[in-house]
Design a protein around this motif. Structure first.
Motif, PDB file in Angstrom:
ATOM      1  N   TYR A   1       0.833  -1.204   0.000  1.00 53.85           N
ATOM      2  CA  TYR A   1       0.000   0.000   0.000  1.00 53.85           C
ATOM      3  C   TYR A   1       0.871   1.259   0.000  1.00 53.85           C
ATOM      4  N   GLN A   2       1.898   1.262   0.831  1.00 62.41           N
ATOM      5  CA  GLN A   2       2.807   2.411   0.910  1.00 62.41           C
ATOM      6  C   GLN A   2       3.492   2.664  -0.438  1.00 62.41           C
ATOM      7  N   HIS A   3       3.976   1.602  -1.067  1.00 64.51           N
ATOM      8  CA  HIS A   3       4.644   1.753  -2.366  1.00 64.51           C
ATOM      9  C   HIS A   3       3.662   2.229  -3.436  1.00 64.51           C
ATOM     10  N   ARG A   4       2.475   1.660  -3.463  1.00 65.10           N
ATOM     11  CA  ARG A   4       1.464   2.018  -4.471  1.00 65.10           C
ATOM     12  C   ARG A   4       1.064   3.488  -4.380  1.00 65.10           C
ATOM     13  N   ASN A   5       1.105   4.028  -3.187  1.00 68.43           N
ATOM     14  CA  ASN A   5       0.637   5.390  -2.970  1.00 68.43           C
ATOM     15  C   ASN A   5       1.764   6.401  -2.794  1.00 68.43           C
ATOM     16  N   GLY A   6       2.985   6.011  -3.131  1.00 65.56           N
ATOM     17  CA  GLY A   6       4.117   6.925  -3.094  1.00 65.56           C
ATOM     18  C   GLY A   6       4.470   7.418  -1.706  1.00 65.56           C
ATOM     19  N   LEU A   7       4.183   6.617  -0.685  1.00 65.95           N
ATOM     20  CA  LEU A   7       4.454   7.011   0.700  1.00 65.95           C
ATOM     21  C   LEU A   7       5.863   6.655   1.144  1.00 65.95           C
ATOM     22  N   VAL A   8       6.600   5.922   0.295  1.00 63.41           N
ATOM     23  CA  VAL A   8       7.954   5.492   0.624  1.00 63.41           C
ATOM     24  C   VAL A   8       8.923   6.209  -0.311  1.00 63.41           C
ATOM     25  N   ASP A   9       9.734   7.099   0.245  1.00 61.70           N
ATOM     26  CA  ASP A   9      10.743   7.768  -0.569  1.00 61.70           C
ATOM     27  C   ASP A   9      11.831   6.770  -0.949  1.00 61.70           C
ATOM     28  N   GLY A  10      12.419   6.975  -2.098  1.00 59.08           N
ATOM     29  CA  GLY A  10      13.519   6.113  -2.520  1.00 59.08           C
ATOM     30  C   GLY A  10      13.275   5.492  -3.878  1.00 59.08           C
ATOM     31  N   PHE A  11      13.863   4.328  -4.069  1.00 62.77           N
ATOM     32  CA  PHE A  11      13.898   3.664  -5.370  1.00 62.77           C
ATOM     33  C   PHE A  11      12.517   3.439  -5.962  1.00 62.77           C
ATOM     34  N   THR A  12      11.611   2.860  -5.186  1.00 63.50           N
ATOM     35  CA  THR A  12      10.298   2.517  -5.745  1.00 63.50           C
ATOM     36  C   THR A  12       9.524   3.759  -6.176  1.00 63.50           C
ATOM     37  N   LYS A  13       9.635   4.811  -5.404  1.00 66.27           N
ATOM     38  CA  LYS A  13       8.936   6.056  -5.759  1.00 66.27           C
ATOM     39  C   LYS A  13       9.572   6.699  -6.992  1.00 66.27           C
ATOM     40  N   GLU A  14      10.893   6.737  -7.022  1.00 67.76           N
ATOM     41  CA  GLU A  14      11.613   7.335  -8.158  1.00 67.76           C
ATOM     42  C   GLU A  14      11.348   6.603  -9.470  1.00 67.76           C
ATOM     43  N   HIS A  15      11.177   5.290  -9.390  1.00 66.99           N
ATOM     44  CA  HIS A  15      11.050   4.472 -10.594  1.00 66.99           C
ATOM     45  C   HIS A  15       9.616   4.003 -10.854  1.00 66.99           C
ATOM     46  N   GLY A  16       8.672   4.446 -10.044  1.00 62.26           N
ATOM     47  CA  GLY A  16       7.273   4.113 -10.278  1.00 62.26           C
ATOM     48  C   GLY A  16       6.929   2.651 -10.083  1.00 62.26           C
ATOM     49  N   CYS A  17       7.607   2.012  -9.163  1.00 69.48           N
ATOM     50  CA  CYS A  17       7.340   0.594  -8.888  1.00 69.48           C
ATOM     51  C   CYS A  17       6.133   0.498  -7.952  1.00 69.48           C
ATOM     52  N   THR A  18       4.960   0.399  -8.536  1.00 62.55           N
ATOM     53  CA  THR A  18       3.718   0.422  -7.753  1.00 62.55           C
ATOM     54  C   THR A  18       2.920  -0.866  -7.868  1.00 62.55           C
ATOM     55  N   MET A  19       3.346  -1.790  -8.704  1.00 65.29           N
ATOM     56  CA  MET A  19       2.602  -3.028  -8.912  1.00 65.29           C
ATOM     57  C   MET A  19       3.266  -4.198  -8.198  1.00 65.29           C
ATOM     58  N   LEU A  20       2.496  -4.913  -7.412  1.00 69.33           N
ATOM     59  CA  LEU A  20       2.971  -6.144  -6.790  1.00 69.33           C
ATOM     60  C   LEU A  20       2.740  -7.263  -7.802  1.00 69.33           C
ATOM     61  N   VAL A  21       3.804  -7.725  -8.437  1.00 66.08           N
ATOM     62  CA  VAL A  21       3.649  -8.710  -9.507  1.00 66.08           C
ATOM     63  C   VAL A  21       4.103 -10.108  -9.102  1.00 66.08           C
ATOM     64  N   TRP A  22       4.724 -10.239  -7.942  1.00 62.50           N
ATOM     65  CA  TRP A  22       5.211 -11.541  -7.489  1.00 62.50           C
ATOM     66  C   TRP A  22       5.584 -11.439  -6.024  1.00 62.50           C
ATOM     67  N   PHE A  23       5.377 -12.517  -5.277  1.00 63.47           N
ATOM     68  CA  PHE A  23       5.848 -12.574  -3.889  1.00 63.47           C
ATOM     69  C   PHE A  23       5.961 -14.007  -3.434  1.00 63.47           C
ATOM     70  N   GLU A  24       6.774 -14.214  -2.417  1.00 62.72           N
ATOM     71  CA  GLU A  24       6.889 -15.482  -1.714  1.00 62.72           C
ATOM     72  C   GLU A  24       6.638 -15.195  -0.245  1.00 62.72           C
ATOM     73  N   ALA A  25       5.967 -16.116   0.431  1.00 64.27           N
ATOM     74  CA  ALA A  25       5.689 -15.963   1.863  1.00 64.27           C
ATOM     75  C   ALA A  25       6.572 -16.914   2.669  1.00 64.27           C
ATOM     76  N   TYR A  26       7.084 -16.408   3.775  1.00 57.21           N
ATOM     77  CA  TYR A  26       7.932 -17.193   4.678  1.00 57.21           C
ATOM     78  C   TYR A  26       7.445 -17.013   6.106  1.00 57.21           C
ATOM     79  N   ASP A  27       7.545 -18.067   6.893  1.00 56.71           N
ATOM     80  CA  ASP A  27       7.218 -17.982   8.317  1.00 56.71           C
ATOM     81  C   ASP A  27       8.374 -17.398   9.118  1.00 56.71           C
ATOM     82  N   ASP A  28       9.579 -17.553   8.595  1.00 61.09           N
ATOM     83  CA  ASP A  28      10.792 -17.121   9.282  1.00 61.09           C
ATOM     84  C   ASP A  28      11.384 -15.910   8.553  1.00 61.09           C
ATOM     85  N   LEU A  29      11.467 -14.766   9.230  1.00 62.34           N
ATOM     86  CA  LEU A  29      11.969 -13.536   8.608  1.00 62.34           C
ATOM     87  C   LEU A  29      13.421 -13.674   8.172  1.00 62.34           C
TER      88      LEU A  29
END
Length: 87
Positions: A22-50
């Motif tokens: 949500y933060q990335h989609r709405n430009g709430l995170v300064d940095g790479f994703t905002k500068e490059h318009g990375c707003t689409m979640l196109v892939w993810f993996e889920a892990y129980d262990d960080l």
């Protein structure tokens, strides 16, 4: 995260995928994703262990771009924004 099909890619780890996306989609995170318009979640993996997720992130950040695109297209060939699937 991606800026669009075959666009700029961003890879990261979070313990709150929906909130962080949500933060990335709405430009709430300064940095790479905002500068490059990375707003689409196109892939993810889920892990129980960080720590395991962080190891995977570091591994994938060493990958060639073509390998990342291949992974996205295997699981999401139309590059749909997966944000809505999180709810």
């Amino acid at each position: 995260m991606a800026s669009g099909r075959n666009g700029t890619l961003y890879l990261g780890v979070t313990s709150d995928l929906a909130g962080r996306t949500y933060q990335h989609r709405n430009g709430l995170v300064d940095g790479f994703t905002k500068e490059h318009g990375c707003t689409m979640l196109v892939w993810f993996e889920a892990y129980d262990d960080l720590q395991e997720a962080r190891r995977r992130e570091l591994q994938m950040k060493k990958w060639k771009r073509a390998w990342k695109i291949e992974l996205i297209e295997r699981d999401n060939p139309r590059w749909r924004d997966l944000f809505e699937t999180l709810f």
